[in-house]
Structures are given as structure tokens and as C-alpha cells.
Design a protein around this motif. Sequence first.
Motif, mmCIF file in Angstrom:
data_model
loop_
_atom_site.group_PDB
_atom_site.id
_atom_site.type_symbol
_atom_site.label_atom_id
_atom_site.label_comp_id
_atom_site.label_asym_id
_atom_site.label_seq_id
_atom_site.Cartn_x
_atom_site.Cartn_y
_atom_site.Cartn_z
ATOM 1 N N ASP A 261 0.790 -1.256 -0.051
ATOM 2 C CA ASP A 261 0.106 0.250 0.032
ATOM 3 C C ASP A 261 1.077 1.296 -0.168
ATOM 4 O OD1 ASP A 261 -2.394 -1.195 -0.108
ATOM 5 O OD2 ASP A 261 -2.661 -1.377 2.188
ATOM 6 N N ASN A 262 2.261 1.257 -0.303
ATOM 7 C CA ASN A 262 2.989 2.185 -0.098
ATOM 8 C C ASN A 262 3.508 2.727 -1.579
ATOM 9 O OD1 ASN A 262 3.003 2.739 2.563
ATOM 10 N ND2 ASN A 262 4.202 0.945 2.809
ATOM 11 N N VAL B 134 3.762 5.917 1.490
ATOM 12 C CA VAL B 134 5.186 6.053 0.557
ATOM 13 C C VAL B 134 6.116 5.505 0.923
ATOM 14 C CG1 VAL B 134 4.461 8.297 -0.626
ATOM 15 C CG2 VAL B 134 5.967 8.042 1.407
ATOM 16 N N THR B 135 6.845 4.843 0.038
ATOM 17 C CA THR B 135 8.121 4.143 0.386
ATOM 18 C C THR B 135 9.351 4.306 -0.625
ATOM 19 O OG1 THR B 135 8.993 1.949 0.954
ATOM 20 C CG2 THR B 135 7.510 2.132 -1.013
ATOM 21 N N ASP C 252 14.554 11.806 1.615
ATOM 22 C CA ASP C 252 14.102 11.927 3.018
ATOM 23 C C ASP C 252 12.426 12.034 3.049
ATOM 24 O OD1 ASP C 252 13.316 13.136 5.459
ATOM 25 O OD2 ASP C 252 14.387 14.893 5.320
ATOM 26 N N MET C 253 12.031 10.821 3.618
ATOM 27 C CA MET C 253 10.724 10.752 3.507
ATOM 28 C C MET C 253 9.864 11.507 4.154
ATOM 29 S SD MET C 253 10.940 8.517 1.145
ATOM 30 C CE MET C 253 9.300 7.603 1.016
ATOM 31 N N GLU D 126 12.814 -0.279 1.400
ATOM 32 C CA GLU D 126 12.536 -1.543 1.287
ATOM 33 C C GLU D 126 13.654 -2.368 1.568
ATOM 34 O OE1 GLU D 126 9.382 -2.749 0.569
ATOM 35 O OE2 GLU D 126 8.758 -0.534 1.263
ATOM 36 N N LEU D 127 14.690 -2.229 1.156
ATOM 37 C CA LEU D 127 15.986 -2.934 1.237
ATOM 38 C C LEU D 127 16.740 -2.690 2.602
ATOM 39 C CD1 LEU D 127 17.478 -2.344 -2.268
ATOM 40 C CD2 LEU D 127 16.004 -4.289 -1.280
ATOM 41 N N GLY D 128 16.294 -1.755 3.042
ATOM 42 C CA GLY D 128 17.202 -1.651 4.509
ATOM 43 C C GLY D 128 18.414 -1.224 4.585
#
Length: 220
Positions: free
Chosen positions: A142-143, A185-186, A168-169, A191-193
Motif C-alpha cells: 500500500d506504499n 510512500v516508500t 528524506d521521506m 524496502e531494502l534496509g
Amino acid sequence: MTVARAAVKVVRLGRISYRSALKVQQQHIKQHLDSSSCSPNTLLLCEHEPVYTVGIRRAPYPPEEEQRLKALGADFFRTNRGGLITFHGPGQLVCYPVLNLACFKKSVRWYVCELERTVIKMCSQFGIEACTSPDTGVWVGDNKICAIGIHCGRYITSHGLALNCNTDMSWFDNIVPCGIVGKGVTSLSRELGRDVPTEEAVPKLLEAFTEQFNCTLIYN
């Protein structure tokens, strides 16, 4: 009969203000409109200084909201692209394809779908399972990881996509991204850390674009 692959020139603009990038796009659009051939098709790649942009799919944005966002240290622009409000800034890979769709397929719907498929293919190279949804753009669950908003006049495209790499989210916390309530949002980094700069994403995006649009890239 073999159909010739369209040639697309890659132009790296570096970090650039949104205003300056608009001027560059307009120059390339004019070259298309002044030309009777399919050239020059161009991919403009850049990062922006912090800016909030609004598309054409809404009533006029309230002046007080515009001032609130500017007070955060970002520019603010009303544009002729599709879509609602979003953010562009450092750590986000922005791609503006200025293409004559007559060299590919004269369908705006097809073009937007191909942009989405390009990003999905690129994300898979990172091991990220991305997808489309009824809302334009590319999503991980959902992001939204990549916003897409385009303009097309006389089959010449402008604006494009914005892929969150190590953005910078927190800038997105000040708006409802793309006007979609209840979704987030992502970024590739989230996602990959790990930290994923735009430079790491560029070659994967270009490879996916080449495959999806069946074109030949030309580098300056």
C-alpha cells in the motif's frame, strides 16, 4: 519486415531546480514540434531541490496551503501534468521522457502503462516485488515507491516519473501524497534496509526502459 528501434538520447541534468528542469523540457518539446522526424527522443534524468508540485486534477490549491509548504523550505509549482500533489527532492530519481509517441505507439494509456512496467522491472532487479494499482504509479503493498504524472500534447510527452531512492521521506508527511488517503510512500532504501543512492538506480532504470520501450539509448 524488421522495424527499426527508436533511438533515445540520455541527458543527465544532475541536481537542478524544478523551474530550470521545466525550461529544459520545453526546449526539447520545441525541437520535436519543429521537426518532421522522430528525433530527438530524449530521457532527462535529474534530482530536484525540494519542491511540491500540483497537477491539473484538482481545484486550485489553497493559497494558505501553498504558503505553509513554502515555509518548510520547499518551492511550489502548479504544473500541466496529470495527478495531484507530490514532492520532489534530493535522493529521488526523476526521469522526464520527452518522446514522440509516433516513434513507439500513439497511445497515452499504453505509454503510462509502459512507464509503470519499466519501474516494476527495475524494482525486480533489486529483489523488490512492485505492482500497479487502480491509482497511477508503482506500489509496494500500500506504499507508493514511484509517482507518475505526464503531459502529452500532439503525441509529444513531458513530465514523467519520480522514483524514491534514498529520499528524506519526512517531506511527504506534510501532504497527502497524490491525494490518496490511507496509503503511504516508500523508497528503495526503506524496502531494502540499506542506503540506495540515485546513482545505483540509474543503470537499472535505463536497462528496464530499453527493454520495455524496445529502444536504443544514446549517451552524450
